[in-house]
Write an enzyme that holds these catalytic residues in place. Structure first.
Site, PDB file in Angstrom:
ATOM      1  N   GLY A 115       0.821  -1.220   0.000  1.00  0.00           N
ATOM      2  CA  GLY A 115       0.000   0.000   0.000  1.00  0.00           C
ATOM      3  C   GLY A 115       0.846   1.257   0.000  1.00  0.00           C
ATOM      4  O   GLY A 115       0.507   2.250   0.635  1.00  0.00           O
ATOM      5  N   THR A 167       2.931   4.057  -2.771  1.00  0.00           N
ATOM      6  CA  THR A 167       2.466   4.798  -3.947  1.00  0.00           C
ATOM      7  C   THR A 167       2.037   3.829  -5.048  1.00  0.00           C
ATOM      8  O   THR A 167       0.988   4.009  -5.677  1.00  0.00           O
ATOM      9  CB  THR A 167       3.602   5.710  -4.456  1.00  0.00           C
ATOM     10  OG1 THR A 167       3.977   6.570  -3.384  1.00  0.00           O
ATOM     11  CG2 THR A 167       3.155   6.559  -5.624  1.00  0.00           C
ATOM     12  N   ILE A 201       5.179  -2.668   8.619  1.00  0.00           N
ATOM     13  CA  ILE A 201       6.303  -2.534   7.682  1.00  0.00           C
ATOM     14  C   ILE A 201       6.385  -1.097   7.157  1.00  0.00           C
ATOM     15  O   ILE A 201       7.464  -0.530   7.044  1.00  0.00           O
ATOM     16  CB  ILE A 201       6.170  -3.532   6.512  1.00  0.00           C
ATOM     17  CG1 ILE A 201       6.258  -4.969   7.045  1.00  0.00           C
ATOM     18  CG2 ILE A 201       7.223  -3.294   5.441  1.00  0.00           C
ATOM     19  CD1 ILE A 201       6.000  -6.043   6.012  1.00  0.00           C
ATOM     20  N   ILE A 243       7.917   3.286   1.771  1.00  0.00           N
ATOM     21  CA  ILE A 243       9.232   3.926   1.625  1.00  0.00           C
ATOM     22  C   ILE A 243       9.101   5.443   1.824  1.00  0.00           C
ATOM     23  O   ILE A 243       9.948   6.068   2.434  1.00  0.00           O
ATOM     24  CB  ILE A 243       9.858   3.556   0.263  1.00  0.00           C
ATOM     25  CG1 ILE A 243      11.342   3.906   0.251  1.00  0.00           C
ATOM     26  CG2 ILE A 243       9.186   4.223  -0.900  1.00  0.00           C
ATOM     27  CD1 ILE A 243      12.215   2.717   0.218  1.00  0.00           C
ATOM     28  N   LYS A 269       6.409  22.104  -9.958  1.00  0.00           N
ATOM     29  CA  LYS A 269       7.787  21.858 -10.394  1.00  0.00           C
ATOM     30  C   LYS A 269       7.904  22.186 -11.879  1.00  0.00           C
ATOM     31  O   LYS A 269       7.129  21.665 -12.685  1.00  0.00           O
ATOM     32  CB  LYS A 269       8.115  20.379 -10.132  1.00  0.00           C
ATOM     33  CG  LYS A 269       9.426  19.915 -10.720  1.00  0.00           C
ATOM     34  CD  LYS A 269       9.717  18.459 -10.366  1.00  0.00           C
ATOM     35  CE  LYS A 269      10.925  17.954 -11.138  1.00  0.00           C
ATOM     36  NZ  LYS A 269      11.173  16.523 -10.930  1.00  0.00           N
TER      37      LYS A 269
HETATM   38  C1  LIG Z   1      15.750   7.332  -2.116  1.00  0.00           C
HETATM   39  C2  LIG Z   1      14.563   7.311  -3.010  1.00  0.00           C
HETATM   40  C3  LIG Z   1      14.071   8.504  -3.549  1.00  0.00           C
HETATM   41  C4  LIG Z   1      12.989   8.489  -4.434  1.00  0.00           C
HETATM   42  N1  LIG Z   1      12.536   9.648  -4.999  1.00  0.00           N
HETATM   43  C5  LIG Z   1      11.589   9.596  -5.960  1.00  0.00           C
HETATM   44  C6  LIG Z   1      11.121  10.745  -6.610  1.00  0.00           C
HETATM   45  O1  LIG Z   1      11.527  11.863  -6.309  1.00  0.00           O
HETATM   46  N2  LIG Z   1      10.199  10.613  -7.584  1.00  0.00           N
HETATM   47  C7  LIG Z   1       9.689   9.399  -7.942  1.00  0.00           C
HETATM   48  O2  LIG Z   1       8.888   9.321  -8.867  1.00  0.00           O
HETATM   49  N3  LIG Z   1      10.057   8.307  -7.282  1.00  0.00           N
HETATM   50  C8  LIG Z   1      10.987   8.359  -6.313  1.00  0.00           C
HETATM   51  N4  LIG Z   1      11.364   7.227  -5.670  1.00  0.00           N
HETATM   52  C9  LIG Z   1      10.656   5.996  -5.922  1.00  0.00           C
HETATM   53  C10 LIG Z   1       9.339   6.012  -5.177  1.00  0.00           C
HETATM   54  O3  LIG Z   1       9.581   6.204  -3.816  1.00  0.00           O
HETATM   55  C11 LIG Z   1       8.645   4.710  -5.380  1.00  0.00           C
HETATM   56  O4  LIG Z   1       8.565   4.417  -6.742  1.00  0.00           O
HETATM   57  C12 LIG Z   1       7.249   4.793  -4.866  1.00  0.00           C
HETATM   58  O5  LIG Z   1       7.226   5.288  -3.576  1.00  0.00           O
HETATM   59  C13 LIG Z   1       6.604   3.457  -4.897  1.00  0.00           C
HETATM   60  O6  LIG Z   1       7.049   2.666  -3.846  1.00  0.00           O
HETATM   61  P1  LIG Z   1       6.334   1.287  -3.679  1.00  0.00           P
HETATM   62  O7  LIG Z   1       4.887   1.525  -3.477  1.00  0.00           O
HETATM   63  O8  LIG Z   1       6.754   0.422  -4.802  1.00  0.00           O
HETATM   64  O9  LIG Z   1       7.006   0.680  -2.376  1.00  0.00           O
HETATM   65  P2  LIG Z   1       6.821   1.021  -0.828  1.00  0.00           P
HETATM   66  O10 LIG Z   1       6.506   2.408  -0.564  1.00  0.00           O
HETATM   67  O11 LIG Z   1       8.029   0.425  -0.165  1.00  0.00           O
HETATM   68  O12 LIG Z   1       5.557   0.184  -0.385  1.00  0.00           O
HETATM   69  C14 LIG Z   1       5.624  -1.189  -0.133  1.00  0.00           C
HETATM   70  C15 LIG Z   1       4.340  -1.636   0.492  1.00  0.00           C
HETATM   71  O13 LIG Z   1       4.366  -3.044   0.624  1.00  0.00           O
HETATM   72  C16 LIG Z   1       3.935  -3.389   1.912  1.00  0.00           C
HETATM   73  N5  LIG Z   1       4.519  -4.672   2.279  1.00  0.00           N
HETATM   74  C17 LIG Z   1       5.798  -5.069   2.143  1.00  0.00           C
HETATM   75  N6  LIG Z   1       5.949  -6.321   2.619  1.00  0.00           N
HETATM   76  C18 LIG Z   1       4.742  -6.706   3.024  1.00  0.00           C
HETATM   77  C19 LIG Z   1       4.246  -7.898   3.633  1.00  0.00           C
HETATM   78  N7  LIG Z   1       5.053  -8.929   3.916  1.00  0.00           N
HETATM   79  N8  LIG Z   1       2.950  -7.949   3.935  1.00  0.00           N
HETATM   80  C20 LIG Z   1       2.109  -6.919   3.683  1.00  0.00           C
HETATM   81  N9  LIG Z   1       2.518  -5.768   3.118  1.00  0.00           N
HETATM   82  C21 LIG Z   1       3.822  -5.680   2.809  1.00  0.00           C
HETATM   83  C22 LIG Z   1       4.394  -2.237   2.793  1.00  0.00           C
HETATM   84  O14 LIG Z   1       3.652  -2.201   3.983  1.00  0.00           O
HETATM   85  C23 LIG Z   1       4.086  -1.068   1.889  1.00  0.00           C
HETATM   86  O15 LIG Z   1       2.728  -0.732   2.023  1.00  0.00           O
HETATM   87  C24 LIG Z   1      12.405   7.251  -4.746  1.00  0.00           C
HETATM   88  C25 LIG Z   1      12.861   6.068  -4.160  1.00  0.00           C
HETATM   89  C26 LIG Z   1      13.930   6.091  -3.311  1.00  0.00           C
HETATM   90  C27 LIG Z   1      14.414   4.812  -2.710  1.00  0.00           C
END
Ligand SMILES: Cc1cc2nc3c(=O)[nH]c(=O)nc-3n(C[C@H](O)[C@H](O)[C@H](O)COP(=O)(O)OP(=O)(O)OC[C@H]3O[C@@H](n4cnc5c(N)ncnc54)[C@H](O)[C@@H]3O)c2cc1C
Length: 501
Positions: free
Chosen positions: A13, A15, A45, A48, A81
């Site tokens: 859950g 982005t 958890i 990010i 931006k």
């Molecule tokens: C340093 C950094 C800077 C960034 N800056 C930018 C930016 O400026 N612009 C941009 O477009 N993107 C940026 N990104 C990328 C952006 O942050 C991600 O693409 C975006 O937030 C999507 O993250 P996500 O949802 O894939 O993962 P996450 O936010 O990590 O979400 C993972 C989800 O999975 C769940 N989860 C994990 N394991 C389990 C489990 N076992 N059981 C149940 N739930 C679980 C967690 O609870 C969480 O809800 C950046 C990334 C990093 C690392």
């Protein structure tokens, strides 16, 4: 009659998870044919929470959902931006701006860049920024949305957003839940695969709940719980081209002037981001652990904040690259579960959006047609590669020789396509957008030039216009850009009047 997908399970859950949930809630057919959509996430958890800068395509995503832009910015405490300022990248003490939009206007079928280069090479045009409404407004801290102003640059202002990632996930959650998505709180501890074909059958939560589905969307972040943990799809490591592998992130207090752009400042072993929001500034130091320790990186970051830190610095390790297959069997990896190219040009959220658009264009039934899946993977891989090459350009084209990190970057062997693009630019200053690639010729031009590459000449077709006429037309465009920027209000005032939180 097809075996339609009856249930979709999204794991994660952040982005990615909530963007997927909102897209399904909005676009899947209504009524009896609508698959159920369940999103599992674990508060323990967490997310990010650092992806806070975007590119202009994000406005299309908002429009697709039917989201009101002002409401979205108010709720996510966002700002506007106009591009990215790169400081100390080509050499220490130098900076340039990578604007959204375009420089000037093409004339007589010839790129504006050619006319500009002609004057530049005569010493008459110092920076292309004067021909970009985005760069000029950014330098003056101005912002407004475009409106129909005829030929004026005010008709074409390209912009994106900065926002609070935690608030954005919450905002999309509200949107998706109001349209039928069911959220299940809990930690996935097991993934059950079907015996006959290894497709995912169900996930099991810590408390024993079992959630079955036809289609699984892995949005579990870097861990790639389904795509890697269960399906062992494999990861392609790109760290030889993009060597940074850690980030330290910390928010700090804001300052009075809210810049309508992201700043990226190169440091000895990486770079620092600065993202202004309405209530704070997001900061982070992306660096290469082979050249700098976490403690050193943290000290550099804390030494370069605009205000008091608002939280403890957080370390985020990562490996640049991507899954061997983004879609494998009945699982599609989105967001960080699919890959990560580092945040230098704010492309990760776009890659989620793009993968979702491709998924909706190739939405499967339960036969999971292999040809569609192959096409999805091929198109997404091309997109990752094209973005990778653009990012590598920033590291490779530098004069910096003040650290072992920059020595490595300056000497790295560029991917073939980048090599060709460098050749095109070094000769006659040409930059091209290949097929549907994300970054256009303006972006390539801005960064090549900004990083200090000086073309040997310019497109000979620009000589079809006399030098006097070229001077006259360029002066006209520069004046129109300057007058337009004068007309625009300060960024903070625009926000206060339209979308202040
Ligand atoms: C340093 C950094 C800077 C960034 N800056 C930018 C930016 O400026 N612009 C941009 O477009 N993107 C940026 N990104 C990328 C952006 O942050 C991600 O693409 C975006 O937030 C999507 O993250 P996500 O949802 O894939 O993962 P996450 O936010 O990590 O979400 C993972 C989800 O999975 C769940 N989860 C994990 N394991 C389990 C489990 N076992 N059981 C149940 N739930 C679980 C967690 O609870 C969480 O809800 C950046 C990334 C990093 C690392």
């Amino acid at each position: 009659m097809t075996d339609r997908i009856r249930s979709i399970v999204i794991v994660g859950g952040g982005t990615a998870g909530w963007m997927a949930a909102a897209t399904f809630a909005r676009l899947l057919p209504a009524g009896a044919a609508k698959p159920s959509v369940t999103l599992v996430e674990s508060d323990e958890i967490g997310i990010i929470g650092v992806g806070e800068a975007t590119i202009p395509q994000m406005a299309t995503f908002n429009r697709m959902l039917g989201i009101d832009e002002d409401d979205f910015l108010r709720r996510t405490k966002g700002s506007f931006k106009l591009g990215i300022q790169f400081v100390n990248w080509g050499r220490i003490g130098h900076s340039y701006f990578h604007p959204f939009g375009a420089y000037g206007v093409n004339m007589a079928g010839v790129s504006f860049h050619a006319f500009w280069l002609r004057l530049h090479q005569l010493g008459e045009a110092a920076t292309p920024d004067d021909w970009s409404i985005e760069a000029t407004a950014a330098a003056r801290g101005k912002f407004m949305r475009p409106f129909d102003a005829g030929n004026s640059p005010l008709s074409n202002i390209a912009y994106a957003f900065h926002f609070d990632a935690g608030l954005y996930a919450r905002y999309l959650r509200e949107f998706a839940e109001a349209r039928g998505v069911v959220r299940q709180e809990g930690k996935v501890v097991d993934v059950c695969l079907r015996g006959e074909d290894g497709f995912i059958e169900a996930v099991t939560l810590q408390d024993g709940r079992r959630i079955e589905g036809d289609l699984f969307i892995d949005c579990s972040g870097f861990r790639g719980l389904l795509i890697e943990g269960a399906l062992e799809t494999g990861y392609v490591d790109w760290s030889k081209w993009l060597p940074c592998d850690r980030a330290i992130a910390v928010p700090c207090e804001g300052v009075e002037e809210m810049t309508p752009y992201t700043r990226s400042t190169a440091r000895a072993a990486g770079w620092q981001w600065r993202i202004p929001l309405q209530h704070r500034i997001g900061n982070g130091h992306v660096f290469c652990s082979a050249h700098l320790s976490d403690d050193e990186a943290t000290a550099v970051l804390l030494d370069h904040l605009d205000g008091r830190p608002l939280a403890d610095p957080r370390v985020v390790p990562f490996k640049t690259g991507h899954r061997r297959r983004f879609w494998h069997k009945n699982c599609i990896a989105l967001g960080l579960a699919g890959g990560f190219l580092e945040p230098l040009e704010s492309t990760s959220i776009w890659l989620i959006q793009s993968a979702l658009a491709r998924l909706m264009a190739m939405f499967p039934d339960r036969s999971f047609p292999a040809a569609d899946i192959d096409r999805f993977n091929r198109l997404l891989l091309t997109e990752y590669e094209e973005i990778r090459d653009f990012l590598v350009l920033h590291y490779r084209a530098t004069e910096r020789d003040d650290s072992t990190f920059w020595d490595y970057c300056r000497n790295l062997e560029p991917p073939d396509r980048l090599k060709e693009k460098l050749g095109n630019f070094r000769n006659l200053g040409r930059s091209f957008r290949d097929n549907g690639e994300l970054f256009n010729d303006t972006s390539w031009f801005a960064v090549m030039l900004g990083q200090g590459i000086a073309p040997r000449g310019y497109d000979p077709l620009a000589d079809a216009m006399s030098l006097d006429e070229t001077r006259r037309r360029l002066a006209e465009i520069r004046n129109a850009v300057a007058n337009s920027a004068d007309y625009m209000p300060p960024h903070r005032r625009f926000i206060a009047e339209h979308c202040g939180a």
